[in-house]
Design an enzyme around this catalytic site. Structure first.
Site, PDB file in Angstrom:
ATOM      1  N   SER A 140       0.907  -1.070   0.307  1.00 60.80           N
ATOM      2  CA  SER A 140       0.208   0.284  -0.221  1.00 60.80           C
ATOM      3  C   SER A 140       1.795   1.294   0.181  1.00 60.80           C
ATOM      4  O   SER A 140       2.096   1.415   0.722  1.00 60.80           O
ATOM      5  CB  SER A 140      -0.789   0.277   1.153  1.00 60.80           C
ATOM      6  OG  SER A 140      -1.716   1.234   1.432  1.00 60.80           O
ATOM      7  N   TYR A 154      -1.803  -1.341  10.545  1.00 62.59           N
ATOM      8  CA  TYR A 154      -1.905  -1.547   8.808  1.00 62.59           C
ATOM      9  C   TYR A 154      -0.305  -0.970   8.524  1.00 62.59           C
ATOM     10  O   TYR A 154      -0.074  -1.893   7.263  1.00 62.59           O
ATOM     11  CB  TYR A 154      -2.857  -1.152   8.495  1.00 62.59           C
ATOM     12  CG  TYR A 154      -3.504  -0.894   6.732  1.00 62.59           C
ATOM     13  CD1 TYR A 154      -4.057  -2.042   6.654  1.00 62.59           C
ATOM     14  CD2 TYR A 154      -2.522   0.086   6.381  1.00 62.59           C
ATOM     15  CE1 TYR A 154      -4.224  -2.356   5.176  1.00 62.59           C
ATOM     16  CE2 TYR A 154      -3.069  -0.187   4.538  1.00 62.59           C
ATOM     17  CZ  TYR A 154      -4.272  -1.259   4.439  1.00 62.59           C
ATOM     18  OH  TYR A 154      -4.182  -1.565   2.674  1.00 62.59           O
TER      19      TYR A 154
HETATM   20  N1  LIG Z   1      -9.037  -0.453  -1.063  1.00 63.34           N
HETATM   21  C1  LIG Z   1      -7.618   0.213  -1.213  1.00 63.34           C
HETATM   22  O1  LIG Z   1      -7.963   1.560  -1.095  1.00 63.34           O
HETATM   23  C2  LIG Z   1      -6.595  -0.654  -0.960  1.00 63.34           C
HETATM   24  C3  LIG Z   1      -4.728   0.435  -0.771  1.00 63.34           C
HETATM   25  C4  LIG Z   1      -4.065   0.002  -0.929  1.00 63.34           C
HETATM   26  C5  LIG Z   1      -4.062  -1.541  -0.561  1.00 63.34           C
HETATM   27  N2  LIG Z   1      -4.833  -2.318  -0.383  1.00 63.34           N
HETATM   28  C6  LIG Z   1      -4.932  -3.623  -0.228  1.00 63.34           C
HETATM   29  O2  LIG Z   1      -5.219  -4.209  -1.144  1.00 63.34           O
HETATM   30  C7  LIG Z   1      -5.415  -6.356  -1.061  1.00 63.34           C
HETATM   31  C8  LIG Z   1      -6.852  -5.819  -1.248  1.00 63.34           C
HETATM   32  O3  LIG Z   1      -7.943  -4.980  -1.227  1.00 63.34           O
HETATM   33  P1  LIG Z   1      -9.417  -4.919  -2.399  1.00 63.34           P
HETATM   34  O4  LIG Z   1      -8.779  -3.792  -1.700  1.00 63.34           O
HETATM   35  O5  LIG Z   1      -9.758  -5.289  -3.157  1.00 63.34           O
HETATM   36  O6  LIG Z   1      -9.887  -5.672  -0.246  1.00 63.34           O
HETATM   37  P2  LIG Z   1     -11.429  -6.174  -0.451  1.00 63.34           P
HETATM   38  O7  LIG Z   1     -12.164  -5.873  -2.103  1.00 63.34           O
HETATM   39  O8  LIG Z   1     -12.173  -5.859   0.760  1.00 63.34           O
HETATM   40  O9  LIG Z   1     -10.769  -7.788  -0.980  1.00 63.34           O
HETATM   41  C9  LIG Z   1     -10.280  -8.621  -0.038  1.00 63.34           C
HETATM   42  C10 LIG Z   1     -10.148  -9.770  -0.642  1.00 63.34           C
HETATM   43  O10 LIG Z   1      -9.564 -10.169   0.755  1.00 63.34           O
HETATM   44  C11 LIG Z   1      -9.557 -12.059   1.224  1.00 63.34           C
HETATM   45  N3  LIG Z   1      -9.472 -11.914   2.759  1.00 63.34           N
HETATM   46  C12 LIG Z   1     -10.066 -11.064   3.727  1.00 63.34           C
HETATM   47  N4  LIG Z   1     -10.007 -11.447   5.115  1.00 63.34           N
HETATM   48  C13 LIG Z   1      -9.480 -13.180   4.503  1.00 63.34           C
HETATM   49  C14 LIG Z   1      -9.219 -14.103   5.342  1.00 63.34           C
HETATM   50  N5  LIG Z   1      -8.683 -14.362   6.424  1.00 63.34           N
HETATM   51  N6  LIG Z   1      -8.193 -15.319   4.177  1.00 63.34           N
HETATM   52  C15 LIG Z   1      -7.983 -14.825   2.740  1.00 63.34           C
HETATM   53  N7  LIG Z   1      -8.779 -14.211   2.244  1.00 63.34           N
HETATM   54  C16 LIG Z   1      -8.959 -13.058   3.073  1.00 63.34           C
HETATM   55  C17 LIG Z   1     -11.083 -11.683   0.701  1.00 63.34           C
HETATM   56  O11 LIG Z   1     -12.279 -12.315   0.486  1.00 63.34           O
HETATM   57  P3  LIG Z   1     -12.977 -13.035   1.552  1.00 63.34           P
HETATM   58  O12 LIG Z   1     -14.025 -12.451   2.409  1.00 63.34           O
HETATM   59  O13 LIG Z   1     -13.916 -13.754   1.063  1.00 63.34           O
HETATM   60  O14 LIG Z   1     -11.901 -14.063   2.480  1.00 63.34           O
HETATM   61  C18 LIG Z   1     -11.222 -10.496  -0.729  1.00 63.34           C
HETATM   62  O15 LIG Z   1     -10.909 -11.269  -1.934  1.00 63.34           O
HETATM   63  C19 LIG Z   1      -5.299  -5.710   0.481  1.00 63.34           C
HETATM   64  O16 LIG Z   1      -4.243  -6.452   0.306  1.00 63.34           O
HETATM   65  C20 LIG Z   1      -5.145  -3.967   0.835  1.00 63.34           C
HETATM   66  O17 LIG Z   1      -4.517  -4.372   2.409  1.00 63.34           O
HETATM   67  C21 LIG Z   1      -6.071  -1.979  -0.596  1.00 63.34           C
END
Ligand SMILES: NC(=O)c1ccc[n+]([C@@H]2O[C@H](COP(=O)([O-])OP(=O)(O)OC[C@H]3O[C@@H](n4cnc5c(N)ncnc54)[C@H](OP(=O)(O)O)[C@@H]3O)[C@@H](O)[C@H]2O)c1
Length: 266
Positions: A140, A154
């Protein structure tokens, strides 16, 4: 020619789903992992029927201490080697460090720090032996800029992923295995719904600060193909990352401290 096999964690939503679709479009077979099996199965069906790739559903809770080994076991049982690993699964944990139960913080560390390292450790040796591999650790922008109060582990976890990626990138540089830390800023996904911060974040950040998940995944894929250790997707995020390097640390911390309430809950 056999297709490359890509393992994507957190493939049931957001950036992980976008990676799965991108890699399928590149002609890769997929191992799709997350906890919500119905979502993974729907995605697998869609990728099989629209793009003609194989897609295996491998459910795993990677916040459990045995989660990564259970996932690696499912991959071994499928009898195919993983060529591409996208360590993406994650969520945010709002609140102050002292007010958040240790079990919740431990689960966060397990999911976003231990599991990505464990999966890379389990899969990279065979990649290096075959002379081909791609590993993207979804970190991130928060891991590149000064920390703020709240959601305290985080940014620290994301910094760990960035340093880990840089070092592994160098360690594997003559092996054919490319390693990249992808550092997105605000990205449209379910992330801010899952942690209950949607209303505050939407009010606190302008629309131009946001990216869609698809260009974020595409930037990450292009960067790992080009063997770049760090990828910050989008001009706005690149400007913020550059500014945080140019501004003196104490001033950067003051700015972050004054703005932190917009997107962090303490
Ligand atoms: N969105 C942002 O603004 C942002 C910014 C910077 C970095 N990121 C990073 O991007 C990555 C993806 O996030 P996203 O934005 O795509 O969020 P998201 O739409 O909420 O997706 C998160 C994914 O992680 C999975 N997950 C959550 N807990 C889990 C567990 N205990 N075991 C296995 N899988 C799990 C969820 O699947 P299930 O619930 O089905 O398990 C889902 O597929 C993360 O690492 C996040 O920190 C996001």
């Amino acid at each position: 020619m056999t297709r490359k096999l890509a393992l994507v964690t957190g493939a049931s939503a957001g950036i992980g789903e976008a990676f799965a679709r991108r890699l399928a479009a590149e002609g890769c077979d997929l191992v799709l992992s997350a906890r919500r099996v119905d979502r993974l199965e729907a995605l697998a069906r869609d990728l099989r029927s629209t793009l003609g790739v194989d897609a295996l559903v491998a459910p795993a809770d990677l916040s459990r201490a045995d989660g990564s080994q259970a996932l690696l076991g499912q991959v071994r049982a499928a009898g195919r080697a993983v060529d591409i690993l996208i360590n993406n699964a994650g969520y945010g944990l709002p609140g102050a460090f002292l007010n958040t139960a240790w079990a919740d913080q431990q689960a966060l560390l397990q999911l976003m720090a231990v599991s990505p390292c464990e999966l890379a450790h389990g899969l990279a040796p065979a990649m290096a032996e075959r002379g081909y591999g791609r590993i993207v650790n979804v970190a991130s922008l928060a891991g590149l800029v000064p920390g703020v109060a709240g959601h305290t582990l985080y940014a620290a976890i994301k910094s760990l992923l960035i340093k880990f990626s840089e070092s592994l990138h160098l360690e594997l540089r003559r092996s054919g295995v490319h390693v990249t830390a992808l550092c997105p800023g605000f990205t449209y996904s379910e992330f801010h719904d899952v942690n209950g911060m949607r209303a505050r974040i939407t009010a606190g950040t302008p629309r131009w600060a946001w990216m869609r998940a698809e260009p974020v995944a595409l930037a990450g894929w292009r960067a790992v193909e080009a063997n770049r250790p760090i990828c910050v997707p989008g001009l706005v995020n690149q400007a913020l990352a550059a500014a945080s390097r140019l501004v003196p640390e104490t001033l950067a911390m003051q700015i972050m401290a004054s703005q932190g309430h917009r997107y962090r809950e303490v």
